[in-house]
Design a protein around this motif. Structure first.
Motif, short mmCIF file in Angstrom:
data_model
loop_
_atom_site.label_atom_id
_atom_site.label_comp_id
_atom_site.label_asym_id
_atom_site.label_seq_id
_atom_site.Cartn_x
_atom_site.Cartn_y
_atom_site.Cartn_z
N SER A 1 0.68 -1.20 -0.08
CA SER A 1 -0.02 -0.17 0.04
C SER A 1 0.92 1.18 -0.01
O SER A 1 0.66 2.37 -0.66
CB SER A 1 -1.01 0.13 1.13
OG SER A 1 -1.80 -0.95 1.32
N THR A 2 2.00 1.23 0.38
CA THR A 2 2.96 2.23 0.96
C THR A 2 3.49 2.90 -0.64
O THR A 2 3.52 3.88 -1.07
CB THR A 2 4.13 2.10 1.65
OG1 THR A 2 3.35 1.81 3.02
CG2 THR A 2 5.01 3.56 1.79
N CYS A 3 3.96 1.75 -1.34
CA CYS A 3 4.21 1.76 -2.56
C CYS A 3 3.31 2.35 -3.78
O CYS A 3 3.62 3.12 -4.80
CB CYS A 3 5.31 0.77 -3.06
SG CYS A 3 6.63 0.43 -2.51
N ARG A 4 2.16 1.80 -3.51
CA ARG A 4 0.96 2.32 -4.28
C ARG A 4 0.90 3.83 -4.17
O ARG A 4 0.39 4.55 -5.09
CB ARG A 4 -0.13 1.59 -3.99
CG ARG A 4 -1.37 1.70 -4.88
CD ARG A 4 -2.41 2.42 -4.05
NE ARG A 4 -3.51 2.54 -4.98
CZ ARG A 4 -4.82 3.13 -4.42
NH1 ARG A 4 -4.88 3.57 -3.22
NH2 ARG A 4 -5.61 3.51 -5.57
N GLU A 5 1.01 4.04 -3.03
CA GLU A 5 0.64 5.59 -2.71
C GLU A 5 1.80 6.40 -3.37
O GLU A 5 1.61 7.74 -3.86
CB GLU A 5 0.61 5.89 -1.39
CG GLU A 5 -0.76 5.11 -0.58
CD GLU A 5 -0.80 5.66 0.85
OE1 GLU A 5 0.16 6.08 1.52
OE2 GLU A 5 -1.69 5.05 1.63
N ARG A 6 2.95 5.94 -3.48
CA ARG A 6 4.04 6.70 -4.00
C ARG A 6 4.15 6.49 -5.33
O ARG A 6 4.89 7.40 -6.19
CB ARG A 6 5.47 5.89 -3.36
CG ARG A 6 5.84 6.28 -1.85
CD ARG A 6 6.90 5.41 -1.52
NE ARG A 6 7.21 5.65 -0.07
CZ ARG A 6 7.95 4.83 0.76
NH1 ARG A 6 8.66 3.78 0.14
NH2 ARG A 6 8.23 5.02 1.85
N ALA A 7 3.48 5.68 -5.97
CA ALA A 7 3.47 5.59 -7.23
C ALA A 7 2.78 6.83 -8.35
O ALA A 7 2.32 7.87 -7.65
CB ALA A 7 2.58 4.34 -7.90
N ALA A 8 3.35 6.75 -9.52
CA ALA A 8 2.79 8.22 -10.44
C ALA A 8 1.24 8.09 -10.17
O ALA A 8 0.53 7.06 -10.12
CB ALA A 8 3.28 8.06 -11.75
N PRO A 9 0.78 9.42 -10.15
CA PRO A 9 -0.92 9.41 -10.00
C PRO A 9 -1.63 8.44 -11.07
O PRO A 9 -2.45 7.81 -10.60
CB PRO A 9 -1.21 10.93 -10.42
CG PRO A 9 0.11 11.55 -9.99
CD PRO A 9 1.36 10.59 -10.15
#
Length: 251
Positions: free
Chosen positions: A181-189
């Motif tokens: 979930s953390t990396c998903r939030e950091r991903a490009a919009p």
């Protein structure tokens, strides 16, 4: 080199070739995908025997000069009329066949794919709608495993952090990654918005189903949303592998 060979085979597709001949594609237990020409007019017994989804013993003549193959006989052992009697079953069976074709019959593992497809078609011949959906899901993920592209459920594909049993994994189609979930939030919009959740329930489901065979696997069910997302993620992983978009459309 022997010109006449015998195989255990499942008919995948058959299409017209010329005025009276047909080109058939088989999945053989011994060599994987095999293409051969079926000669004969409408009254030929072979035309009815060599029909999609049938399984049996196949005899083929190979001409090494032209590098061509001819079907000389096909003894049907399983007809599976139940698939042809239901449009939804036809769609599901055709989808499984397309997966096998695009995956080149499993490459170096033809026997595993042969057994998986044979078992799946046998169940599909009598499966109801909900069973079909679970069957398609199970086939996709087991086929990914055979092809060697099964993802790691235990760690994030981006930061490599461990994934807890109750955590959601997110599939990023643009990057073909399963992330936390953390990396998903950091991903490009755009990647974050397109992310598809792979719920913990599916991971538990697959661990159980992967140990089962045949109808026993259908005793374990998933909620509709979890099932739909798991199919979507499996299709995405397979599309990235094959380079061709694949999607199952229900009736």
């Amino acid at each position: 080199m022997a010109r006449n060979k015998t195989y255990q085979a499942i008919v995948l597709t058959v299409k017209n070739s010329g005025e009276s001949n047909r080109e058939a594609v088989f999945l053989t237990r011994e060599e994987g995908l095999l293409r051969a020409t079926l000669f004969g007019g409408p009254k030929s017994k072979l035309r009815s025997h060599v029909s999609s989804f049938n399984r049996g013993t196949l005899w083929v003549y190979h001409d090494p000069v032209r590098d061509s193959r001819k079907v000389t006989d096909f003894d049907v052992e399983t007809w599976r009329p139940g698939i042809r009697e239901d449009y939804g079953r036809i769609l599901a069976a055709s989808f499984l066949v397309e997966l096998v074709l695009q995956g080149h019959g499993g490459g170096a593992n033809p026997e595993e794919v042969y057994l998986l497809l044979d078992e799946s078609l046998e169940i599909l011949a009598e499966a109801q709608r909900d069973q079909r959906r679970h069957l398609v899901l199970c086939f996709i993920w087991q086929y990914l495993d055979i092809l060697g592209i099964f993802p790691d459920f235990s760690h994030c594909g981006s930061c490599a952090c461990p994934i807890g049993h109750l955590d959601i994994l997110w599939y990023l189609p643009d990057q073909n990654l399963l992330v936390c979930s953390t990396c998903r939030e950091r991903a490009a919009p755009s990647a974050g918005l397109a992310a598809v959740p792979l719920y913990p329930g599916f991971r538990r489901w697959f661990r159980e189903v992967h140990k089962q065979h045949g109808p026993q696997a259908l005793r374990y069910t998933l909620e509709d949303e979890v099932l739909a997302r798991a199919i979507q993620v499996g299709e995405g992983l397979y599309t990235a592998f094959s380079g061709k978009r694949i999607q199952w459309h229900e009736e």
